[in-house]
Design an enzyme around this catalytic site. Structure first.
Site, PDB file in Angstrom:
ATOM      1  N   LYS A   1       0.834  -1.207   0.000  1.00  0.00           N
ATOM      2  CA  LYS A   1       0.000   0.000   0.000  1.00  0.00           C
ATOM      3  C   LYS A   1       0.871   1.260   0.000  1.00  0.00           C
ATOM      4  CE  LYS A   1      -1.743   1.526   4.042  1.00  0.00           C
ATOM      5  NZ  LYS A   1      -1.478   2.955   4.345  1.00  0.00           N
ATOM      6  N   ASN A   2       1.876   1.264   0.909  1.00  0.00           N
ATOM      7  CA  ASN A   2       2.659   2.488   1.108  1.00  0.00           C
ATOM      8  C   ASN A   2       3.743   2.694   0.056  1.00  0.00           C
ATOM      9  OD1 ASN A   2       1.040   3.103   3.196  1.00  0.00           O
ATOM     10  ND2 ASN A   2       2.426   2.364   4.790  1.00  0.00           N
TER      11      ASN A   2
ATOM     12  N   ARG B   1      -4.229  10.467   4.654  1.00  0.00           N
ATOM     13  CA  ARG B   1      -3.003  11.136   5.087  1.00  0.00           C
ATOM     14  C   ARG B   1      -1.996  11.160   3.948  1.00  0.00           C
ATOM     15  NH1 ARG B   1       0.148  14.155   8.907  1.00  0.00           N
ATOM     16  NH2 ARG B   1       2.281  13.789   8.186  1.00  0.00           N
TER      17      ARG B   1
ATOM     18  N   CYS C   1      -5.361   8.006   9.431  1.00  0.00           N
ATOM     19  CA  CYS C   1      -5.445   7.277  10.701  1.00  0.00           C
ATOM     20  C   CYS C   1      -5.169   8.221  11.860  1.00  0.00           C
ATOM     21  CB  CYS C   1      -4.351   6.221  10.746  1.00  0.00           C
ATOM     22  SG  CYS C   1      -4.970   4.627  10.343  1.00  0.00           S
TER      23      CYS C   1
ATOM     24  N   ARG D   1       0.193  13.905  14.061  1.00  0.00           N
ATOM     25  CA  ARG D   1       0.627  13.844  12.656  1.00  0.00           C
ATOM     26  C   ARG D   1       0.758  15.236  12.040  1.00  0.00           C
ATOM     27  NH1 ARG D   1      -1.473   8.676   9.679  1.00  0.00           N
ATOM     28  NH2 ARG D   1       0.724   8.559   9.121  1.00  0.00           N
ATOM     29  N   PRO D   2       1.635  16.053  12.626  1.00  0.00           N
ATOM     30  CA  PRO D   2       1.870  17.396  12.092  1.00  0.00           C
ATOM     31  C   PRO D   2       2.512  17.337  10.703  1.00  0.00           C
ATOM     32  CG  PRO D   2       3.518  16.828  13.731  1.00  0.00           C
ATOM     33  CD  PRO D   2       2.507  15.712  13.738  1.00  0.00           C
TER      34      PRO D   2
ATOM     35  N   ASP E   1       4.891  19.899   9.909  1.00  0.00           N
ATOM     36  CA  ASP E   1       5.943  20.934  10.001  1.00  0.00           C
ATOM     37  C   ASP E   1       7.178  20.575   9.175  1.00  0.00           C
ATOM     38  OD1 ASP E   1       6.025  18.841  12.010  1.00  0.00           O
ATOM     39  OD2 ASP E   1       7.805  19.842  12.801  1.00  0.00           O
TER      40      ASP E   1
ATOM     41  N   ASP F   1       3.968  -0.152  12.350  1.00  0.00           N
ATOM     42  CA  ASP F   1       2.721  -0.687  11.784  1.00  0.00           C
ATOM     43  C   ASP F   1       2.476  -2.143  12.180  1.00  0.00           C
ATOM     44  OD1 ASP F   1       3.088   1.134   8.636  1.00  0.00           O
ATOM     45  OD2 ASP F   1       2.380   1.745  10.615  1.00  0.00           O
TER      46      ASP F   1
ATOM     47  N   ILE G   1       7.387   5.942  17.711  1.00  0.00           N
ATOM     48  CA  ILE G   1       7.093   6.745  16.518  1.00  0.00           C
ATOM     49  C   ILE G   1       5.844   7.611  16.699  1.00  0.00           C
ATOM     50  CG2 ILE G   1       6.689   6.697  14.021  1.00  0.00           C
ATOM     51  CD1 ILE G   1       9.373   5.497  14.646  1.00  0.00           C
TER      52      ILE G   1
ATOM     53  N   ARG H   1      -8.965  -0.556   4.211  1.00  0.00           N
ATOM     54  CA  ARG H   1      -8.047   0.497   3.752  1.00  0.00           C
ATOM     55  C   ARG H   1      -6.700  -0.092   3.380  1.00  0.00           C
ATOM     56  NH1 ARG H   1      -6.723   4.778   7.726  1.00  0.00           N
ATOM     57  NH2 ARG H   1      -5.289   5.231   6.020  1.00  0.00           N
TER      58      ARG H   1
HETATM   59  C1  EPZ Z   1       4.314   6.540   6.958  1.00  0.00           C
HETATM   60  O1  EPZ Z   1       3.556   7.539   7.583  1.00  0.00           O
HETATM   61  C2  EPZ Z   1       3.347   5.399   6.695  1.00  0.00           C
HETATM   62  N1  EPZ Z   1       2.271   5.867   5.837  1.00  0.00           N
HETATM   63  C3  EPZ Z   1       2.765   4.941   8.030  1.00  0.00           C
HETATM   64  O2  EPZ Z   1       1.906   3.832   7.763  1.00  0.00           O
HETATM   65  C4  EPZ Z   1       3.897   4.491   8.946  1.00  0.00           C
HETATM   66  O3  EPZ Z   1       3.365   4.137  10.193  1.00  0.00           O
HETATM   67  C5  EPZ Z   1       4.891   5.655   9.118  1.00  0.00           C
HETATM   68  O4  EPZ Z   1       5.362   6.083   7.830  1.00  0.00           O
HETATM   69  C6  EPZ Z   1       6.086   5.266   9.960  1.00  0.00           C
HETATM   70  O5  EPZ Z   1       6.719   4.165   9.399  1.00  0.00           O
HETATM   71  C7  EPZ Z   1       2.476   5.980   4.504  1.00  0.00           C
HETATM   72  O6  EPZ Z   1       3.549   5.747   3.985  1.00  0.00           O
HETATM   73  C8  EPZ Z   1       1.301   6.438   3.687  1.00  0.00           C
HETATM   74  P1  EPZ Z   1       6.218   9.724   9.434  1.00  0.00           P
HETATM   75  P2  EPZ Z   1       4.140   9.028   7.738  1.00  0.00           P
HETATM   76  O7  EPZ Z   1       6.134  11.055   8.762  1.00  0.00           O
HETATM   77  O8  EPZ Z   1       5.120   9.298   6.677  1.00  0.00           O
HETATM   78  C9  EPZ Z   1       6.381  12.816  12.981  1.00  0.00           C
HETATM   79  C10 EPZ Z   1      -0.123   2.666   7.724  1.00  0.00           C
HETATM   80  O9  EPZ Z   1      -0.813   2.117   8.594  1.00  0.00           O
HETATM   81  N2  EPZ Z   1       6.241  13.907  12.010  1.00  0.00           N
HETATM   82  O10 EPZ Z   1       7.360   8.831   9.110  1.00  0.00           O
HETATM   83  O11 EPZ Z   1       2.989   9.956   7.893  1.00  0.00           O
HETATM   84  C11 EPZ Z   1       5.124  11.980  13.079  1.00  0.00           C
HETATM   85  O12 EPZ Z   1       4.169  12.598  13.911  1.00  0.00           O
HETATM   86  C12 EPZ Z   1       0.499   4.015   8.009  1.00  0.00           C
HETATM   87  O13 EPZ Z   1       0.105   2.190   6.591  1.00  0.00           O
HETATM   88  C13 EPZ Z   1       6.401  15.204  12.435  1.00  0.00           C
HETATM   89  O14 EPZ Z   1       6.630  15.461  13.612  1.00  0.00           O
HETATM   90  O15 EPZ Z   1       4.897   8.938   9.126  1.00  0.00           O
HETATM   91  C14 EPZ Z   1       5.662  10.698  13.652  1.00  0.00           C
HETATM   92  O16 EPZ Z   1       5.781  10.858  15.042  1.00  0.00           O
HETATM   93  C15 EPZ Z   1       0.198   4.512   9.406  1.00  0.00           C
HETATM   94  N3  EPZ Z   1       6.266  16.217  11.533  1.00  0.00           N
HETATM   95  C16 EPZ Z   1       7.055  10.590  13.030  1.00  0.00           C
HETATM   96  O17 EPZ Z   1       7.356  11.888  12.540  1.00  0.00           O
HETATM   97  C17 EPZ Z   1       5.992  15.972  10.220  1.00  0.00           C
HETATM   98  O18 EPZ Z   1       5.890  16.946   9.444  1.00  0.00           O
HETATM   99  C18 EPZ Z   1       7.159   9.622  11.858  1.00  0.00           C
HETATM  100  O19 EPZ Z   1       6.081   9.920  10.998  1.00  0.00           O
HETATM  101  C19 EPZ Z   1       5.850  14.626   9.790  1.00  0.00           C
HETATM  102  C20 EPZ Z   1       5.990  13.607  10.699  1.00  0.00           C
END
Ligand code: EPZ
Length: 451
Positions: A50-51, A120, A144, A149-150, A152, A337, A359, A430
């Site tokens: 999916k991802n 997202r 989700c 999930r900011p 920034d 995940d 995470i 999903r």
């Molecule tokens: C990706 O989400 C995956 N989704 C998620 O899978 C997965 O859990 C995650 O990576 C971690 O491996 C997709 O690829 C579509 P991150 P992503 O940005 O990119 C913080 C599923 O079930 N953060 O790596 O959104 C954030 O809050 C989904 O398939 C900021 O602080 O995750 C988190 O604590 C769920 N600021 C950490 O970074 C930002 O601008 C990692 O999040 C962005 C993220």
């Protein structure tokens, strides 16, 4: 801080979301528990990731032609992404598990608010769209509710690469100077998977050179970069902490197609499910080398695994598994995940173990339901729980809170004694294609019925 207020907030929000999704997901899964018996057997084939597929769909915006994407899973997130891309002008044809996306015509720079709120991953579209059109307007994405999930990192990253970021009402507006994205250097204060993918794609059609430091290392990022390079991009270092991108005027598919790699999270979910419920299950069409952390842990916890190049064979046996602490970590560490499915696994292990979710801060929303099923869990804070096993779980009515906890509920329901009903199946659909059919094929008594 105790987890309760957070759980309450997300629970309320989810109820509202559930009502919205309810229109679409007026279905439930009825599952007959195996009561500890490990009797499932046969083969499960893993679908495309999916991802990975979601980002390949986004990457087609970097082209002005037809791009073919193969091995795409038939899941709700893909359908949502399809709706968004069609809304901005992409022509899409589906041929079984292949999609052909035609981005020849004019594509809008305005991402649809309502559709983007439901996914997202829609945020990934901002990168290639900025590269293609020189501007993009979007709202904070939904998805989700596993944490705040900011975004920034995305906004800081776009600025670092030379884009202008402003607000228009509640919408973010990104623009680049005449001539394209100048490029620059950006250090991710926190590793972000979609942040890395989005900024990498934004830089592909830029004017200058961009350097992304502390980039995410997920294998899906390597597959994406390899495909874009085959079509003329100049990306170096994908899969390492430093990615360098030299901007190019345009990309051309030149007969290349994107082959979606196997979904490592789906494969890992089935591995955990099989360890608890199977006499002998073969998980096919997977990439075991993308699951080293899980395979290592399950082996030291006592699971009998035979690992091949593209398969993993699980023999459940009747041995007791030993509990082991779990700490989620960016790739190649233990995937967040798979945290919820592993929590269910730990309820069946001998001994006590911590789960440290590093995470996300809202990824324990399944705790209350597992407690109702009879698990011994203790919430320590919003990042840590303690699980003591083995415990007998009993079937309950459950509401799947998010995509991955939904699969964990299926595992818990199969392990339990008695019948469970899982509502809001949309959340499971999903990320998992035809889940009840695939599990029924290995002997699970699971059926999908209208609410
Ligand atoms: C990706 O989400 C995956 N989704 C998620 O899978 C997965 O859990 C995650 O990576 C971690 O491996 C997709 O690829 C579509 P991150 P992503 O940005 O990119 C913080 C599923 O079930 N953060 O790596 O959104 C954030 O809050 C989904 O398939 C900021 O602080 O995750 C988190 O604590 C769920 N600021 C950490 O970074 C930002 O601008 C990692 O999040 C962005 C993220």
């Amino acid at each position: 801080m105790s987890i309760e207020p957070i759980t309450a907030f997300f629970g309320l929000w989810d109820m509202i979301k559930g009502m919205e999704d309810g229109k679409k997901a007026a279905q439930k899964l009825v599952i007959e528990g195996l009561g500890h018996k490990r009797v499932l057997s046969g083969e499960i084939s893993v679908c495309g990731a999916k991802n990975s597929a979601l980002k390949a769909f986004a990457a087609t915006l970097l082209f002005k032609e037809k791009v073919r994407i193969e091995n795409v899973p038939h899941i709700e997130d893909i359908f949502q992404m399809e709706h968004i891309l069609k809304d901005i002008g992409v022509l899409i044809n589906q041929e079984k598990d292949a999609y052909v996306l035609d981005t020849t015509s004019q594509i809008s720079s305005e991402l649809p608010r309502a559709l983007s709120k439901r996914l997202r991953a829609s945020i990934v579209l901002t990168g290639p769209l900025l590269g293609r059109n020189g501007s993009v307007t979007f709202h904070h994405p939904g998805g989700c509710l596993i944490g705040a999930r900011p975004i920034d990192v995305f906004l800081e990253g776009f600025r670092a690469l030379g884009a202008n970021v402003s607000m228009k009402g509640e919408a973010y507006v990104l623009t680049v100077p005449t001539g394209g994205l100048p490029g620059g250097e950006f250090f991710f204060h926190t590793q972000s998977v979609t942040g890395t993918e989005t900024l990498m794609m934004a830089a592909v059609l830029g004017r200058g050179k961009s350097v992304l430091k502390n980039a995410a290392l997920e294998p899906e990022i390597v597959v994406l970069a390899d495909f874009l390079n085959a079509c003329g991009a100049r990306i170096r270092g994908a899969g390492t902490p430093t990615i360098e991108v030299e901007g190019v005027p345009g990309l051309h598919a030149r007969g290349n197609l994107f082959e979606t790699p196997p979904d490592r999270i789906e494969a890992g979910s089935f591995l955990i499910l099989a360890a608890l419920t199977a006499s002998d299950i073969m998980i096919r069409d997977c990439e075991p080398r993308h699951l080293e952390s899980l395979i290592y842990l399950l082996k030291i916890m006592g699971v009998s695994l035979e690992v091949g190049g593209d398969f993993i064979r699980v023999r459940g046996g009747d041995g007791r598994y030993k509990a082991h602490d779990i700490k989620t970590h960016e790739y190649p560490g233990f995937p967040t995940d798979l945290q919820a499915p592993m929590a269910v696994f730990l309820t069946q292990c001998e001994g006590e173990a911590f789960i440290f979710e590093t995470i996300f801060e809202g990824r324990f929303r399944y705790v209350d339901d597992l407690l109702r099923m009879g698990a011994h869990l203790r919430s320590l804070d919003q990042h840590r729980i303690m699980i003591k096993g083995p415990t007998t779980l009993s079937g309950k009515e459950l509401e799947s809170p998010d995509l991955r906890a939904g699969l964990a509920y299926i595992i818990a329901a199969l392990v339990a004694e008695g019948v469970s009903v899982i509502h809001n199946v949309y959340n499971i659909d999903r990320g998992y294609e035809h889940i009840e059919e695939r599990l029924s094929a290995v002997g699970a008594r699971i059926k999908r019925v209208p609410e």
